[in-house]
Scaffold this active site. Structure first.
Site, PDB file in Angstrom:
ATOM      1  N   SER A 232       8.027   3.986   4.486  1.00  0.00           N
ATOM      2  CA  SER A 232       7.321   2.707   4.587  1.00  0.00           C
ATOM      3  C   SER A 232       6.883   2.450   6.018  1.00  0.00           C
ATOM      4  CB  SER A 232       8.229   1.567   4.130  1.00  0.00           C
ATOM      5  OG  SER A 232       7.623   0.335   4.475  1.00  0.00           O
TER       6      SER A 232
ATOM      7  N   HIS B  40       4.088   4.772   2.193  1.00  0.00           N
ATOM      8  CA  HIS B  40       4.236   3.484   1.510  1.00  0.00           C
ATOM      9  C   HIS B  40       3.654   2.372   2.393  1.00  0.00           C
ATOM     10  CE1 HIS B  40       6.336   0.830  -1.398  1.00  0.00           C
ATOM     11  NE2 HIS B  40       6.630   0.062  -0.366  1.00  0.00           N
TER      12      HIS B  40
ATOM     13  N   ASP C  76       3.049  -1.572   2.717  1.00  0.00           N
ATOM     14  CA  ASP C  76       3.475  -2.886   2.215  1.00  0.00           C
ATOM     15  C   ASP C  76       2.443  -3.947   2.568  1.00  0.00           C
ATOM     16  OD1 ASP C  76       6.112  -2.444   0.999  1.00  0.00           O
ATOM     17  OD2 ASP C  76       6.695  -1.794   3.011  1.00  0.00           O
TER      18      ASP C  76
ATOM     19  N   MET D 232       1.471  -7.743   2.348  1.00  0.00           N
ATOM     20  CA  MET D 232       2.110  -9.056   2.132  1.00  0.00           C
ATOM     21  C   MET D 232       1.142 -10.161   2.539  1.00  0.00           C
ATOM     22  SD  MET D 232       5.901  -8.366   3.639  1.00  0.00           S
ATOM     23  CE  MET D 232       6.762  -6.810   3.415  1.00  0.00           C
TER      24      MET D 232
ATOM     25  N   HIS E  91       1.970  -1.037  -1.980  1.00  0.00           N
ATOM     26  CA  HIS E  91       2.868  -1.982  -2.657  1.00  0.00           C
ATOM     27  C   HIS E  91       2.368  -3.385  -2.346  1.00  0.00           C
ATOM     28  CE1 HIS E  91       7.252  -3.732  -2.734  1.00  0.00           C
ATOM     29  NE2 HIS E  91       6.510  -4.201  -3.722  1.00  0.00           N
TER      30      HIS E  91
ATOM     31  N   MET F 210       2.575  -7.068  -2.349  1.00  0.00           N
ATOM     32  CA  MET F 210       3.433  -8.258  -2.500  1.00  0.00           C
ATOM     33  C   MET F 210       2.553  -9.472  -2.252  1.00  0.00           C
ATOM     34  SD  MET F 210       6.714  -6.618  -0.616  1.00  0.00           S
ATOM     35  CE  MET F 210       5.656  -5.366   0.089  1.00  0.00           C
TER      36      MET F 210
ATOM     37  N   MET G 275      12.856  -3.151  -7.082  1.00  0.00           N
ATOM     38  CA  MET G 275      13.211  -3.591  -5.727  1.00  0.00           C
ATOM     39  C   MET G 275      14.727  -3.654  -5.600  1.00  0.00           C
ATOM     40  SD  MET G 275      10.401  -4.043  -4.016  1.00  0.00           S
ATOM     41  CE  MET G 275      11.240  -4.637  -2.548  1.00  0.00           C
TER      42      MET G 275
ATOM     43  N   ASP H 251      12.983   0.676  -3.747  1.00  0.00           N
ATOM     44  CA  ASP H 251      12.461   0.230  -2.460  1.00  0.00           C
ATOM     45  C   ASP H 251      13.365  -0.860  -1.909  1.00  0.00           C
ATOM     46  OD1 ASP H 251      10.911  -0.548  -0.294  1.00  0.00           O
ATOM     47  OD2 ASP H 251       9.288  -1.400  -1.504  1.00  0.00           O
TER      48      ASP H 251
HETATM   49  C1  DX5 Z   1      10.284  -4.813   1.650  1.00  0.00           C
HETATM   50  C2  DX5 Z   1       9.314  -3.662   1.531  1.00  0.00           C
HETATM   51  C3  DX5 Z   1       9.903  -2.347   1.798  1.00  0.00           C
HETATM   52  C4  DX5 Z   1      10.461  -2.167   3.191  1.00  0.00           C
HETATM   53  C5  DX5 Z   1      11.658  -1.308   3.055  1.00  0.00           C
HETATM   54  O1  DX5 Z   1       9.748  -5.940   1.057  1.00  0.00           O
HETATM   55  O2  DX5 Z   1       8.749  -3.625   0.235  1.00  0.00           O
HETATM   56  O3  DX5 Z   1       8.992  -1.301   1.485  1.00  0.00           O
HETATM   57  O4  DX5 Z   1       9.586  -1.555   4.098  1.00  0.00           O
HETATM   58  O5  DX5 Z   1      12.280  -1.217   4.293  1.00  0.00           O
HETATM   59  P1  DX5 Z   1      13.764  -0.614   4.426  1.00  0.00           P
HETATM   60  O6  DX5 Z   1      13.699   0.798   3.928  1.00  0.00           O
HETATM   61  O7  DX5 Z   1      14.024  -0.716   5.886  1.00  0.00           O
HETATM   62  O8  DX5 Z   1      14.657  -1.475   3.593  1.00  0.00           O
HETATM   63 ZN    ZN Z   2       7.586  -1.816  -0.319  1.00  0.00          ZN
END
Ligand code: DX5
Ligand code: ZN
Length: 227
Positions: A7, A30, A32, A34, A63, A65, A134, A172
């Site tokens: 990620s 990956h 993220d 948001m 991903h 969110m 998750m 994740d």
């Molecule tokens: C959290 C993200 C993850 C995050 C995971 O909301 O969706 O992808 O980057 O980070 P670690 O591996 O540090 O928990």
């Molecule tokens: Zn993620």
């Protein structure tokens, strides 16, 4: 064969092309996304995904969110993502959306927050290429892995088996050398890791180590022996 998806939330956002290069050999990258509405954090959007897709050969695992994925997810396919994950809690029409993502040429994936059960979605599974469970509350990297999600991973793997599906099961949040074997044993086969990869001195080595731990745990797992 286990797949690792580092990620970039834990990477240096000013040097994303170099950070992709630093995990050469990983299966996915990956990303993220948001929006500060679905989760209390804000990261990046379509233009950065477009640039990143041009800057690396590693396929992008986006991903989302975000609120209203029905409206936005298709744009991430057009931006070059190889896989697009939307949250079922935010989607108005998950089946229609999964079909649209596939029709545009990406893998369609659906995510469940820790409090969302899998059982109501059993009949949707054939519409998906991947399901994301998750293992932290979404929003931030570096949180502690929620062990209480292991039974949900196991039950999801049982449903995949029961229906004979080619569905990948991604985890994740808090995935690291100390937790990845339990995830693999329970039935996960795609592993997102942010801080465990980018916090390591050598991120590419961290990816290889995580993959070999997961592969070894899978080899002895109840769900893989039958395949
Ligand atoms: C959290 C993200 C993850 C995050 C995971 O909301 O969706 O992808 O980057 O980070 P670690 O591996 O540090 O928990
Ligand atoms: Zn993620």
């Amino acid at each position: 064969m286990s797949q690792i998806s580092p990620s970039i939330l834990s990477a240096d956002f000013a040097r994303l092309a170099d950070e992709a290069e630093a995990v050469r050999g990983s299966d996915w990258l990956h990303v993220d996304v948001m929006d500060n509405h679905f989760v209390p954090n804000l990261t990046l959007g379509v233009p950065i995904v477009e640039s990143l897709a041009r800057a690396t050969d590693i396929p992008l695992d986006c991903h989302l969110m975000i609120e209203d994925p029905d409206r936005w997810a298709p744009q991430y396919v057009e931006a070059g993502a190889g896989s697009v994950t939307f949250h079922v809690e935010a989607a108005a029409a998950p089946v229609r959306l999964a079909r649209e993502i596939r029709a545009k040429g990406a893998r369609a994936s659906m995510a469940l927050k820790p409090g969302t059960p899998i059982e109501p979605y059993e009949d949707l599974l054939p519409e998906l290429d991947m399901l994301l469970i998750m293992t932290v509350e979404p929003g931030f990297g570096g949180q502690a892995f929620l062990d209480i999600m292991l039974p949900k991973i196991r039950r999801t793997r049982e449903l995949i088996d029961k229906h004979g599906l080619e569905l990948w099961l991604q985890v994740d949040g808090g995935v690291a050398a100390s937790t990845i074997e339990r995830c693999a044993e329970a039935g996960a086969d795609v592993f997102v890791a942010g801080s465990a990869v980018y916090g390591a001195e050598n991120p590419a080595e961290a990816v290889a180590k995580l993959r070999s731990l997961a592969d070894a745990a899978t080899a002895d797992a109840w769900w893989a022996c039958r395949h």
